[in-house]
Design a protein around this motif. Structure first.
Motif, PDB file in Angstrom:
ATOM      1  N   ALA A  26       0.838  -1.194   0.000  1.00 52.87           N
ATOM      2  CA  ALA A  26       0.000   0.000   0.000  1.00 52.87           C
ATOM      3  C   ALA A  26       0.875   1.246   0.000  1.00 52.87           C
ATOM      4  O   ALA A  26       1.970   1.258   0.572  1.00 52.87           O
ATOM      5  CB  ALA A  26      -0.923   0.004   1.217  1.00 52.87           C
ATOM      6  N   ALA A  27       0.376   2.289  -0.650  1.00 52.36           N
ATOM      7  CA  ALA A  27       1.087   3.565  -0.744  1.00 52.36           C
ATOM      8  C   ALA A  27       0.712   4.452   0.436  1.00 52.36           C
ATOM      9  O   ALA A  27      -0.438   4.468   0.881  1.00 52.36           O
ATOM     10  CB  ALA A  27       0.730   4.260  -2.053  1.00 52.36           C
ATOM     11  N   GLU A  28       1.696   5.201   0.907  1.00 53.58           N
ATOM     12  CA  GLU A  28       1.448   6.132   2.005  1.00 53.58           C
ATOM     13  C   GLU A  28       0.555   7.283   1.547  1.00 53.58           C
ATOM     14  O   GLU A  28       0.708   7.787   0.441  1.00 53.58           O
ATOM     15  CB  GLU A  28       2.770   6.690   2.523  1.00 53.58           C
ATOM     16  CG  GLU A  28       3.656   5.619   3.136  1.00 53.58           C
ATOM     17  CD  GLU A  28       5.004   6.151   3.587  1.00 53.58           C
ATOM     18  OE1 GLU A  28       5.371   7.299   3.217  1.00 53.58           O
ATOM     19  OE2 GLU A  28       5.710   5.409   4.302  1.00 53.58           O
ATOM     20  N   ASP A 108      11.900  -3.577   0.991  1.00 59.46           N
ATOM     21  CA  ASP A 108      10.823  -3.352   1.946  1.00 59.46           C
ATOM     22  C   ASP A 108       9.983  -2.144   1.568  1.00 59.46           C
ATOM     23  O   ASP A 108       8.952  -1.894   2.184  1.00 59.46           O
ATOM     24  CB  ASP A 108      11.362  -3.202   3.368  1.00 59.46           C
ATOM     25  CG  ASP A 108      12.245  -1.973   3.540  1.00 59.46           C
ATOM     26  OD1 ASP A 108      12.645  -1.361   2.539  1.00 59.46           O
ATOM     27  OD2 ASP A 108      12.530  -1.626   4.712  1.00 59.46           O
ATOM     28  N   ARG A 109      10.418  -1.396   0.538  1.00 63.66           N
ATOM     29  CA  ARG A 109       9.648  -0.255   0.055  1.00 63.66           C
ATOM     30  C   ARG A 109       9.862  -0.074  -1.438  1.00 63.66           C
ATOM     31  O   ARG A 109      10.874  -0.505  -1.990  1.00 63.66           O
ATOM     32  CB  ARG A 109       9.992   1.016   0.811  1.00 63.66           C
ATOM     33  CG  ARG A 109      11.387   1.512   0.551  1.00 63.66           C
ATOM     34  CD  ARG A 109      11.754   2.718   1.381  1.00 63.66           C
ATOM     35  NE  ARG A 109      11.457   3.954   0.662  1.00 63.66           N
ATOM     36  CZ  ARG A 109      11.398   5.138   1.238  1.00 63.66           C
ATOM     37  NH1 ARG A 109      11.588   5.264   2.531  1.00 63.66           N
ATOM     38  NH2 ARG A 109      11.141   6.212   0.529  1.00 63.66           N
ATOM     39  N   ILE A 110       8.890   0.578  -2.072  1.00 65.31           N
ATOM     40  CA  ILE A 110       8.961   0.901  -3.490  1.00 65.31           C
ATOM     41  C   ILE A 110       8.711   2.392  -3.623  1.00 65.31           C
ATOM     42  O   ILE A 110       7.712   2.902  -3.097  1.00 65.31           O
ATOM     43  CB  ILE A 110       7.903   0.117  -4.308  1.00 65.31           C
ATOM     44  CG1 ILE A 110       8.082  -1.389  -4.130  1.00 65.31           C
ATOM     45  CG2 ILE A 110       7.986   0.508  -5.786  1.00 65.31           C
ATOM     46  CD1 ILE A 110       6.945  -2.209  -4.734  1.00 65.31           C
ATOM     47  N   ASP A 111       9.607   3.098  -4.274  1.00 64.77           N
ATOM     48  CA  ASP A 111       9.441   4.530  -4.529  1.00 64.77           C
ATOM     49  C   ASP A 111       9.079   4.718  -5.998  1.00 64.77           C
ATOM     50  O   ASP A 111       9.725   4.139  -6.869  1.00 64.77           O
ATOM     51  CB  ASP A 111      10.748   5.272  -4.229  1.00 64.77           C
ATOM     52  CG  ASP A 111      11.130   5.184  -2.770  1.00 64.77           C
ATOM     53  OD1 ASP A 111      10.561   5.946  -1.976  1.00 64.77           O
ATOM     54  OD2 ASP A 111      11.985   4.339  -2.420  1.00 64.77           O
ATOM     55  N   ALA A 122       5.561   3.224  -1.267  1.00 65.50           N
ATOM     56  CA  ALA A 122       4.685   2.093  -0.975  1.00 65.50           C
ATOM     57  C   ALA A 122       5.485   1.077  -0.160  1.00 65.50           C
ATOM     58  O   ALA A 122       6.690   0.898  -0.383  1.00 65.50           O
ATOM     59  CB  ALA A 122       4.169   1.455  -2.262  1.00 65.50           C
ATOM     60  N   ARG A 123       4.799   0.444   0.781  1.00 66.50           N
ATOM     61  CA  ARG A 123       5.408  -0.573   1.637  1.00 66.50           C
ATOM     62  C   ARG A 123       4.409  -1.711   1.822  1.00 66.50           C
ATOM     63  O   ARG A 123       3.235  -1.561   1.524  1.00 66.50           O
ATOM     64  CB  ARG A 123       5.721  -0.004   3.021  1.00 66.50           C
ATOM     65  CG  ARG A 123       6.636   1.183   3.043  1.00 66.50           C
ATOM     66  CD  ARG A 123       6.768   1.709   4.481  1.00 66.50           C
ATOM     67  NE  ARG A 123       7.340   3.037   4.535  1.00 66.50           N
ATOM     68  CZ  ARG A 123       8.635   3.299   4.534  1.00 66.50           C
ATOM     69  NH1 ARG A 123       9.492   2.324   4.477  1.00 66.50           N
ATOM     70  NH2 ARG A 123       9.063   4.544   4.585  1.00 66.50           N
ATOM     71  N   TRP A 124       4.895  -2.816   2.370  1.00 70.83           N
ATOM     72  CA  TRP A 124       4.015  -3.931   2.713  1.00 70.83           C
ATOM     73  C   TRP A 124       3.615  -3.785   4.176  1.00 70.83           C
ATOM     74  O   TRP A 124       4.469  -3.607   5.053  1.00 70.83           O
ATOM     75  CB  TRP A 124       4.722  -5.257   2.475  1.00 70.83           C
ATOM     76  CG  TRP A 124       4.750  -5.636   1.037  1.00 70.83           C
ATOM     77  CD1 TRP A 124       3.831  -6.410   0.374  1.00 70.83           C
ATOM     78  CD2 TRP A 124       5.727  -5.265   0.052  1.00 70.83           C
ATOM     79  NE1 TRP A 124       4.174  -6.532  -0.951  1.00 70.83           N
ATOM     80  CE2 TRP A 124       5.344  -5.841  -1.174  1.00 70.83           C
ATOM     81  CE3 TRP A 124       6.885  -4.499   0.083  1.00 70.83           C
ATOM     82  CZ2 TRP A 124       6.066  -5.683  -2.339  1.00 70.83           C
ATOM     83  CZ3 TRP A 124       7.613  -4.338  -1.077  1.00 70.83           C
ATOM     84  CH2 TRP A 124       7.203  -4.930  -2.283  1.00 70.83           C
ATOM     85  N   PHE A 125       2.300  -3.863   4.450  1.00 72.37           N
ATOM     86  CA  PHE A 125       1.764  -3.660   5.792  1.00 72.37           C
ATOM     87  C   PHE A 125       0.981  -4.886   6.248  1.00 72.37           C
ATOM     88  O   PHE A 125       0.233  -5.477   5.467  1.00 72.37           O
ATOM     89  CB  PHE A 125       0.813  -2.453   5.814  1.00 72.37           C
ATOM     90  CG  PHE A 125       1.492  -1.140   5.579  1.00 72.37           C
ATOM     91  CD1 PHE A 125       1.941  -0.375   6.643  1.00 72.37           C
ATOM     92  CD2 PHE A 125       1.684  -0.671   4.282  1.00 72.37           C
ATOM     93  CE1 PHE A 125       2.574   0.839   6.422  1.00 72.37           C
ATOM     94  CE2 PHE A 125       2.311   0.549   4.055  1.00 72.37           C
ATOM     95  CZ  PHE A 125       2.758   1.306   5.135  1.00 72.37           C
TER      96      PHE A 125
END
Length: 155
Positions: A26-28, A108-111, A122-125
C-alpha cells in the motif's frame, strides 16, 4: 509537496491487492503537512471506454513498470470520504494481483512517481497494524473489514 483534493464528481477506480508473506502492498497517504494519515493499495482511475482489468494493468505498468496478473474476480465497494474538508466519491473494483517472479524481491519499500510528479512511497503492511489506535488507517475506509470477510489476507 502536492496538495491533493478529491475529484468533484464520482470516480470509478481499480485497485490491486498484492500480498507478500501475508502483508499488503500500500502507498502512504499524507496530509497537507506531510504527516502520514494512512495507506491505500495501488491503482487508479478507470478511463472512459476502459475495462477495470485493463485499467488495473495499466496503472501498475505506469506506476511500477511491471506487468501484473489479475487473480480472480473483483470485490466491489463504494467509497464516500472526506479528505482535508473535501468530499470524495468513488466506486471501486478491488482485485488481487500477482507480480512477476522476483519483482521487488528483498525490498521493503517501493518509490515511484505519480503522473503529476508526486513522489510516492509504498510498503508492505500487516493488516493487524492498520486501523488501530496509533497506527495508520487503511483506505478506503471499510476495506479492512471487507478483506477480512473475503479472505485471510495470506494470498
Amino acid at each position: 509537496m502536492t496538495t491533493w483534493r478529491p475529484h468533484p464528481g464520482i470516480r470509478v477506480v481499480a485497485i490491486g491487492l498484492h500480498w507478500r508473506a501475508g502483508r499488503l502492498l500500500a502507498a502512504e497517504v499524507r496530509d497537507n503537512a506531510g504527516r502520514l494519515r494512512g495507506v491505500r493499495p495501488l491503482g487508479g482511475e478507470i478511463e472512459f471506454g476502459e475495462s477495470w482489468r485493463t485499467a488495473l494493468i495499466r496503472e501498475f505498468r505506469e506506476e511500477l513498470g511491471l506487468d501484473i496478473t489479475i487473480k480472480g474476480e473483483p470485490l466491489m465497494m463504494e467509497n464516500i470520504f472526506v479528505h482535508e474538508d473535501a468530499i470524495g466519491h468513488e466506486v471501486m473494483f478491488i482485485a488481487e494481483v500477482a507480480f512477476p517472479d522476483g519483482a521487488f524481491g528483498g525490498q521493503d519499500r517501493i518509490d515511484f512517481r505519480e503522473d503529476n510528479g508526486e513522489q510516492i512511497v509504498a510498503r508492505w503492511f500487516d493488516l493487524a497494524d492498520l486501523d488501530v489506535e496509533g497506527g495508520p488507517s487503511l483506505y478506503p475506509g471499510g476495506l479492512k473489514g471487507l478483506l477480512r470477510g473475503a479472505s485471510d489476507g495470506a494470498a
